[in-house]
Design a protein around this motif. Structure first.
Motif, mmCIF file in Angstrom:
data_model
loop_
_atom_site.group_PDB
_atom_site.id
_atom_site.type_symbol
_atom_site.label_atom_id
_atom_site.label_comp_id
_atom_site.label_asym_id
_atom_site.label_seq_id
_atom_site.Cartn_x
_atom_site.Cartn_y
_atom_site.Cartn_z
ATOM 1 N N ALA A 99 0.828 -1.201 0.000
ATOM 2 C CA ALA A 99 0.000 0.000 0.000
ATOM 3 C C ALA A 99 0.868 1.259 0.000
ATOM 4 O O ALA A 99 0.536 2.256 -0.646
ATOM 5 N N LYS A 100 1.994 1.219 0.696
ATOM 6 C CA LYS A 100 2.911 2.372 0.690
ATOM 7 C C LYS A 100 3.412 2.636 -0.723
ATOM 8 O O LYS A 100 3.481 3.795 -1.167
ATOM 9 N N LEU A 101 3.771 1.558 -1.437
ATOM 10 C CA LEU A 101 4.304 1.710 -2.791
ATOM 11 C C LEU A 101 3.231 2.156 -3.775
ATOM 12 O O LEU A 101 3.514 2.860 -4.745
ATOM 13 N N ALA A 102 2.011 1.733 -3.542
ATOM 14 C CA ALA A 102 0.934 2.022 -4.489
ATOM 15 C C ALA A 102 0.344 3.407 -4.295
ATOM 16 O O ALA A 102 -0.115 4.031 -5.255
ATOM 17 N N PHE A 103 0.344 3.910 -3.067
ATOM 18 C CA PHE A 103 -0.406 5.141 -2.770
ATOM 19 C C PHE A 103 0.456 6.293 -2.279
ATOM 20 O O PHE A 103 -0.081 7.282 -1.784
ATOM 21 N N ASP A 124 7.352 7.787 5.642
ATOM 22 C CA ASP A 124 7.502 6.330 5.539
ATOM 23 C C ASP A 124 7.154 5.813 4.145
ATOM 24 O O ASP A 124 7.857 4.968 3.590
ATOM 25 N N ALA A 125 6.054 6.308 3.562
ATOM 26 C CA ALA A 125 5.630 5.815 2.252
ATOM 27 C C ALA A 125 6.625 6.205 1.167
ATOM 28 O O ALA A 125 6.983 5.387 0.311
ATOM 29 N N GLU A 126 7.089 7.454 1.197
ATOM 30 C CA GLU A 126 8.034 7.920 0.182
ATOM 31 C C GLU A 126 9.385 7.212 0.323
ATOM 32 O O GLU A 126 10.023 6.867 -0.669
ATOM 33 N N ALA A 127 9.819 6.992 1.564
ATOM 34 C CA ALA A 127 11.082 6.285 1.791
ATOM 35 C C ALA A 127 11.001 4.844 1.296
ATOM 36 O O ALA A 127 11.958 4.307 0.736
ATOM 37 N N ALA A 128 9.838 4.215 1.476
ATOM 38 C CA ALA A 128 9.667 2.841 1.006
ATOM 39 C C ALA A 128 9.672 2.777 -0.515
ATOM 40 O O ALA A 128 10.158 1.811 -1.109
ATOM 41 N N ALA A 129 9.125 3.800 -1.165
ATOM 42 C CA ALA A 129 9.016 3.802 -2.627
ATOM 43 C C ALA A 129 10.315 4.209 -3.309
ATOM 44 O O ALA A 129 10.503 3.944 -4.496
ATOM 45 N N LEU A 130 11.227 4.843 -2.569
ATOM 46 C CA LEU A 130 12.474 5.336 -3.155
ATOM 47 C C LEU A 130 13.393 4.169 -3.514
ATOM 48 O O LEU A 130 13.715 3.333 -2.677
ATOM 49 N N THR A 131 13.819 4.102 -4.780
ATOM 50 C CA THR A 131 14.709 3.033 -5.223
ATOM 51 C C THR A 131 16.072 3.549 -5.654
ATOM 52 O O THR A 131 16.997 2.756 -5.843
ATOM 53 N N GLY A 132 16.220 4.863 -5.819
ATOM 54 C CA GLY A 132 17.509 5.413 -6.225
ATOM 55 C C GLY A 132 17.629 6.882 -5.859
ATOM 56 O O GLY A 132 16.644 7.639 -5.960
ATOM 57 N N TYR A 133 18.808 7.286 -5.398
ATOM 58 C CA TYR A 133 19.058 8.689 -5.036
ATOM 59 C C TYR A 133 20.488 9.001 -5.466
ATOM 60 O O TYR A 133 21.447 8.675 -4.783
ATOM 61 N N ASP A 134 20.636 9.609 -6.653
ATOM 62 C CA ASP A 134 21.953 9.872 -7.241
ATOM 63 C C ASP A 134 22.271 11.351 -7.191
ATOM 64 O O ASP A 134 21.440 12.189 -7.549
ATOM 65 N N VAL A 135 23.483 11.672 -6.757
ATOM 66 C CA VAL A 135 23.941 13.059 -6.670
ATOM 67 C C VAL A 135 25.140 13.237 -7.587
ATOM 68 O O VAL A 135 26.124 12.495 -7.488
ATOM 69 N N GLU A 136 25.061 14.204 -8.484
ATOM 70 C CA GLU A 136 26.166 14.522 -9.382
ATOM 71 C C GLU A 136 26.586 15.973 -9.132
ATOM 72 O O GLU A 136 25.750 16.887 -9.185
ATOM 73 N N GLU A 137 27.875 16.185 -8.876
ATOM 74 C CA GLU A 137 28.395 17.527 -8.631
ATOM 75 C C GLU A 137 29.391 17.890 -9.721
ATOM 76 O O GLU A 137 30.177 17.046 -10.166
ATOM 77 N N GLU A 138 29.347 19.154 -10.146
ATOM 78 C CA GLU A 138 30.249 19.653 -11.187
ATOM 79 C C GLU A 138 31.266 20.600 -10.556
ATOM 80 O O GLU A 138 30.919 21.450 -9.732
#
Length: 232
Positions: A99-103, A124-138
């Motif tokens: 339900a967290k992933l769906a809603f 909690d719901a957003e953290a469960a749905a998060l599959t990637g967090y990429d940071v690029e710095e120039e």
């Protein structure tokens, strides 16, 4: 037992119960563990990893027979129940995570100023749905730091330390597809229905064809020649 009375045969039910509680061989135990070790479950692959020698269709047939044995079924059910109890895996908990992933609300990944939140700031719901967090710095090169180092002979050695300056930062996030989670919920709740097969009364194409056939029966040909004869 009285004289002349025939001994009663053990019922099939009793034999099945004893078979379900009988001790497995080491190879059968390995088959059970190998079968549960991967998803989706593959009995033929588990059969081979357990050390059985048959291959091809013979292996597929033998693996299917193993799965049907009451003792094997009981061992698989016992291991599943043990793992569920150990990790507190319940139907309600699994449904809650789906339900967290769906809603979840994608808007809650952002702050009011449009910047992305840090993972530690997510609900909690957003953290469960998060599959990637990429940071690029120039970075670009900056004026180096210069240091004059005294030497033993009395002179000085000029050393330069390269410097870089951060000029940009890009953050990319990836999150779970809602449809996948919704499909899983539908399956878990038993709401999925098999599509109507072609030719069954519930199939839309069959309904249309039946409707057209009904209309065709009601059609009455018009004899224009007869009308013209009457008009004369």
């Amino acid at each position: 037992m009285t004289q002349g009375q025939k001994p009663r045969k053990a019922s099939r039910k009793g034999r099945a119960k004893n078979a379900a509680t009988q001790r497995l061989s080491m190879q059968q135990e390995r088959f059970v563990h190998e079968y549960l070790a991967e998803t989706p479950h593959n009995a033929t692959a588990a059969y081979a990893r357990a050390g059985y020698k048959a291959t091809g269709q013979a292996a597929r047939t033998a693996a299917a027979r193993l799965l049907k044995q009451p003792a094997i079924k009981a061992a698989i059910a016992e291991l599943r129940a043990r793992d569920a109890a150990k990790f507190e895996v319940t139907r309600e908990r699994v449904l809650e995570e789906y339900a967290k992933l769906a809603f979840f609300d994608p808007r809650k990944f952002y702050n009011e100023d449009g910047t992305l939140k840090l993972p530690t700031e997510l609900g909690d719901a957003e953290a469960a749905a998060l599959t990637g967090y990429d940071v690029e710095e120039e970075f670009i090169g900056d004026e180096p730091d210069v240091e004059m180092e005294d030497q033993a002979h009395g002179g000085k050695l000029k050393r330069q330390h390269a410097k870089t300056l951060a000029v940009g930062r890009t953050v990319k996030i990836k999150y779970q597809r809602k449809k996948d989670a919704l499909d899983s919920i539908v399956n878990l709740m038993g709401w999925k229905k098999e599509p109507a097969q072609l030719g069954t009364p519930e199939n839309p194409l069959t309904m249309v064809m039946r409707d057209l056939q009904g209309r065709a029966i009601g059609f009455t040909p018009v004899d224009h020649a007869s009308d013209e004869d009457d008009a004369e």
